[in-house]
Design a protein around this motif. Structure first.
Motif, PDB file in Angstrom:
ATOM      1  N   HIS A  90       0.824  -1.205   0.000  1.00 57.61           N
ATOM      2  CA  HIS A  90       0.000   0.000   0.000  1.00 57.61           C
ATOM      3  C   HIS A  90       0.863   1.263   0.000  1.00 57.61           C
ATOM      4  N   GLU A  91       1.967   1.231   0.731  1.00 58.40           N
ATOM      5  CA  GLU A  91       2.854   2.390   0.754  1.00 58.40           C
ATOM      6  C   GLU A  91       3.526   2.594  -0.605  1.00 58.40           C
ATOM      7  N   VAL A  92       3.803   1.520  -1.316  1.00 58.71           N
ATOM      8  CA  VAL A  92       4.332   1.630  -2.687  1.00 58.71           C
ATOM      9  C   VAL A  92       3.329   2.357  -3.575  1.00 58.71           C
ATOM     10  N   LEU A  93       2.052   1.998  -3.459  1.00 58.57           N
ATOM     11  CA  LEU A  93       1.019   2.652  -4.273  1.00 58.57           C
ATOM     12  C   LEU A  93       0.870   4.124  -3.885  1.00 58.57           C
ATOM     13  N   ARG A  94       1.014   4.430  -2.598  1.00 60.93           N
ATOM     14  CA  ARG A  94       0.913   5.823  -2.164  1.00 60.93           C
ATOM     15  C   ARG A  94       2.081   6.646  -2.697  1.00 60.93           C
ATOM     16  N   MET A  95       3.302   6.160  -2.479  1.00 63.95           N
ATOM     17  CA  MET A  95       4.488   6.904  -2.895  1.00 63.95           C
ATOM     18  C   MET A  95       4.695   6.869  -4.406  1.00 63.95           C
ATOM     19  N   GLY A  96       4.354   5.747  -5.034  1.00 62.40           N
ATOM     20  CA  GLY A  96       4.519   5.636  -6.482  1.00 62.40           C
ATOM     21  C   GLY A  96       3.638   6.620  -7.235  1.00 62.40           C
ATOM     22  N   ASN A  97       2.441   6.907  -6.671  1.00 62.05           N
ATOM     23  CA  ASN A  97       1.588   7.965  -7.236  1.00 62.05           C
ATOM     24  C   ASN A  97       1.349   7.740  -8.730  1.00 62.05           C
ATOM     25  N   ILE A  98       0.927   6.518  -9.065  1.00 60.98           N
ATOM     26  CA  ILE A  98       0.975   6.053 -10.456  1.00 60.98           C
ATOM     27  C   ILE A  98       0.043   6.820 -11.393  1.00 60.98           C
ATOM     28  N   ILE A  99      -1.157   7.171 -10.934  1.00 59.39           N
ATOM     29  CA  ILE A  99      -2.068   7.990 -11.751  1.00 59.39           C
ATOM     30  C   ILE A  99      -2.322   9.274 -10.968  1.00 59.39           C
ATOM     31  N   PRO A 100      -1.426  10.251 -11.046  1.00 59.01           N
ATOM     32  CA  PRO A 100      -1.408  11.379 -10.100  1.00 59.01           C
ATOM     33  C   PRO A 100      -2.620  12.293 -10.137  1.00 59.01           C
ATOM     34  N   LEU A 101      -3.266  12.427 -11.296  1.00 58.22           N
ATOM     35  CA  LEU A 101      -4.450  13.290 -11.394  1.00 58.22           C
ATOM     36  C   LEU A 101      -5.682  12.490 -11.798  1.00 58.22           C
ATOM     37  N   ASN A 102      -5.596  11.172 -11.606  1.00 54.38           N
ATOM     38  CA  ASN A 102      -6.702  10.277 -11.950  1.00 54.38           C
ATOM     39  C   ASN A 102      -6.996  10.372 -13.455  1.00 54.38           C
ATOM     40  N   VAL A 103      -7.905   9.567 -13.935  1.00 53.98           N
ATOM     41  CA  VAL A 103      -8.330   9.646 -15.329  1.00 53.98           C
ATOM     42  C   VAL A 103      -9.379  10.752 -15.408  1.00 53.98           C
ATOM     43  N   PRO A 104      -9.273  11.674 -16.376  1.00 50.16           N
ATOM     44  CA  PRO A 104     -10.184  12.828 -16.397  1.00 50.16           C
ATOM     45  C   PRO A 104     -11.646  12.442 -16.572  1.00 50.16           C
ATOM     46  N   ARG A 105     -12.510  13.234 -15.968  1.00 54.85           N
ATOM     47  CA  ARG A 105     -13.958  13.112 -16.129  1.00 54.85           C
ATOM     48  C   ARG A 105     -14.476  14.401 -16.771  1.00 54.85           C
ATOM     49  N   GLU A 106     -15.787  14.418 -17.044  1.00 55.70           N
ATOM     50  CA  GLU A 106     -16.417  15.630 -17.569  1.00 55.70           C
ATOM     51  C   GLU A 106     -17.773  15.806 -16.913  1.00 55.70           C
ATOM     52  N   VAL A 107     -18.083  17.033 -16.545  1.00 51.88           N
ATOM     53  CA  VAL A 107     -19.380  17.328 -15.935  1.00 51.88           C
ATOM     54  C   VAL A 107     -20.487  17.144 -16.980  1.00 51.88           C
ATOM     55  N   GLU A 108     -21.480  16.309 -16.656  1.00 54.19           N
ATOM     56  CA  GLU A 108     -22.523  15.989 -17.636  1.00 54.19           C
ATOM     57  C   GLU A 108     -23.640  17.025 -17.682  1.00 54.19           C
ATOM     58  N   ALA A 109     -23.866  17.748 -16.593  1.00 54.44           N
ATOM     59  CA  ALA A 109     -24.910  18.770 -16.551  1.00 54.44           C
ATOM     60  C   ALA A 109     -24.488  19.830 -15.542  1.00 54.44           C
ATOM     61  N   ASP A 110     -25.018  21.034 -15.684  1.00 57.04           N
ATOM     62  CA  ASP A 110     -24.678  22.111 -14.748  1.00 57.04           C
ATOM     63  C   ASP A 110     -24.955  21.668 -13.314  1.00 57.04           C
ATOM     64  N   ILE A 111     -23.940  21.806 -12.442  1.00 56.17           N
ATOM     65  CA  ILE A 111     -24.106  21.391 -11.056  1.00 56.17           C
ATOM     66  C   ILE A 111     -23.430  22.399 -10.127  1.00 56.17           C
ATOM     67  N   THR A 112     -23.694  22.231  -8.826  1.00 58.92           N
ATOM     68  CA  THR A 112     -23.016  23.016  -7.800  1.00 58.92           C
ATOM     69  C   THR A 112     -22.225  22.073  -6.916  1.00 58.92           C
ATOM     70  N   LEU A 113     -20.935  22.368  -6.757  1.00 59.89           N
ATOM     71  CA  LEU A 113     -20.059  21.553  -5.911  1.00 59.89           C
ATOM     72  C   LEU A 113     -19.299  22.490  -4.977  1.00 59.89           C
ATOM     73  N   ALA A 114     -19.375  22.204  -3.689  1.00 56.53           N
ATOM     74  CA  ALA A 114     -18.705  23.024  -2.666  1.00 56.53           C
ATOM     75  C   ALA A 114     -19.095  24.499  -2.779  1.00 56.53           C
ATOM     76  N   GLY A 115     -20.339  24.731  -3.227  1.00 50.82           N
ATOM     77  CA  GLY A 115     -20.830  26.098  -3.333  1.00 50.82           C
ATOM     78  C   GLY A 115     -20.478  26.803  -4.627  1.00 50.82           C
TER      79      GLY A 115
END
Length: 503
Positions: free
Chosen positions: A369-394
């Protein structure tokens, strides 16, 4: 004389007229850019953007450092910030509560993949990684069913992993303790597991044709992270006519598609719909059910793209994690010694490791698990896209905004990890027992989380433990190993050589 003066005045007027036209054209372009790309009210904060290029030149264009370049902005603007990559509006989500709120509680709004020009050129809306909508739903559901049918979570697949781990141990033993680069040996071993499921075949480590395929795949993933590819995604109408690494990338993808196309044609020759041998056979059977329909995603192009996606997803991340594991264990001999002690106590040398051993080996599990944490293999995750207008964290996120989740900051958060920048398996231990951490999301979360997480975890434990059972890993004499990284689709260690000394 008057004629000369008249000519001069005429030339000046024409020059002024030309500059007026250019200034008017530039003003119009700036106005169009402002109208097209202006942000709505209550949009997440972020640095000032430039016309046309957005924030593109406010950090190193080298994609391998993008995850590091955005961190100062996160510190300045908070856990939800906006950045524009050219004309692609994007937001970066940081912090475990906000990431989980977006991808689980509000997950239905973040299921879509952004239509990036390069991925659209290569895959269109095919496969399982880059697709969205009905195609993604059909392909994911089918893929999960077939993975389960062909052994996921069953002893039959575990036995295959154990057998492959034994092959890998034998191959490394042939190095006789001399320095060697484990890169493609590990790639081959891990790839054989997903290949046994998708195409019903494993490949020997001396198979030159398969080694060339692995090298082609590795080159392709490195090209995916090139500066020019980022510029292609932002300005595709210009860069599609220019030479450069993006053209090599497209050529490589076509070669990889051709390989799996040939495999598909070979399967057709002796395909028995009532007795599928692997994923391709099962897909061919599914295609036959929908042969008279045009709206289904079960067609040849999707078969090739989904198989290719499984090949890459089932090879790259796990093999990269194992390469990080051998590197970290080699530069941390005190950690390696503790792993050896636990293996000797729980398993010994008389039998192969099994998944059932994992619960009895908290320290080894913590190291992985520490290897996966430090290795940081997908650092910004796979990109997503907002499907409809939303409010997040205000804040207001309009439809079409690209979303990146900041796993780098999550896995290096000093509020969550005692020594965030130091390899320390104690992060996952409490009173000698393994401890799960909420702020640990290497496989992402939600419906678009990694569908192969269970397989990857099984492979990581079995391969790593089998290698540690048989070898002590050391750096070559008088050589200091580097923990530097290079970026492809995944963050991987730079090439290194180690010595595997039989125990």
């Amino acid at each position: 004389m008057f004629a000369t003066i008249g000519c001069l005045v005429s030339n000046i007027c024409s020059e002024i007229h030309l500059w007026t036209l250019l200034l008017a054209a530039l003003t119009l372009l700036l106005l169009v850019d402002y109208i097209k790309n202006r942000h709505p009210k209550n949009y997440p904060p972020g640095p000032w953007r430039l016309p046309f290029v957005g924030n593109l030149f406010q950090f190193d264009l080298d994609v391998s450092h993008l995850h590091l370049g955005i961190q100062p902005f996160v510190k300045k603007y908070g856990n939800l910030i906006s950045l524009d990559f050219g004309t692609i509006p994007s937001v970066i989500i940081s912090g475990e509560p906000l990431i989980k709120e977006a991808l689980t509680c509000m997950g239905q709004n973040f299921l879509k993949r952004p239509i990036l020009a390069a991925r659209q050129h290569i895959f269109k809306n095919n496969g399982i990684i880059s697709s969205s909508g009905q195609t993604w739903k059909e392909q994911r559901r089918f893929t999960l069913m077939i993975l389960k049918n062909f052994g996921l979570g069953k002893k039959s697949l575990e036995q295959r992993i154990q057998d492959e781990a034994h092959h890998l141990v034998e191959a490394i033993a042939e190095e006789k303790g001399r320095p060697f680069d484990p890169h493609f040996m590990i790639n081959n071993a891990v790839s054989n597991i997903i290949c046994s499921i998708t195409i019903g075949e494993r490949f020997e480590y001396e198979d030159n044709q398969f080694q060339e395929l692995l090298k082609l795949a590795d080159e392709t993933l490195c090209l995916e992270a090139s500066k020019v590819l980022m510029l292609y995604n932002v300005f595709p109408s210009i860069f599609k006519y220019l030479p450069g690494p993006h053209q090599k990338l497209f050529s490589n993808w076509e070669k990889l598609k051709l390989f799996f196309s040939h495999v598909m044609d070979s399967h057709r020759k002796d395909w028995n719909p009532s007795a599928p041998r692997d994923f391709i056979d099962a897909f061919l059977t599914e295609m036959a059910k929908y042969s008279d329909k045009t709206t289904t995603s079960f067609n040849e192009e999707n078969l090739i793209c989904t198989t290719l996606d499984l090949f890459f997803a089932g090879t790259e991340t796990t093999s990269t994690a194992l390469r990080w594991a051998l590197l970290y264990i080699t530069v941390n001999p005190e950690v390696q010694e503790k792993v050896h002690s636990e293996i000797d106590r729980v398993i010994g040398q008389g039998r192969h490791p099994t998944i059932d051993d994992r619960d009895s080996m908290p320290y080894t599990n913590a190291v992985i698990h520490e290897v996966l944490r430090m290795g940081n293999i997908i650092p910004l995750n796979v990109p997503r896209e907002v499907e409809a207008d939303i409010t997040l964290a205000g804040f207001h996120l309009p439809k079409g905004t690209m979303v990146l989740t900041n796993l780098t900051a999550l896995h290096r958060d000093p509020k969550e990890w005692a020594t965030p920048d130091v390899f320390n398996p104690e992060h996952f231990l409490e009173n000698g027992q393994f401890k799960k951490r909420e702020s640990f999301l290497p496989f992402s979360v939600g419906k678009r989380g990694c569908p192969g997480e269970q397989l990857a975890r099984s492979e990581l434990f079995t391969f790593f433990t089998a290698l540690m059972q048989k070898f002590t890993f050391k750096p070559p004499i008088n050589e200091k190993l580097s923990l530097n990284f290079k970026m492809g689709v995944a963050l991987s260690p730079v090439s290194y050589c180690i010595c595997a000394v039989p125990r």
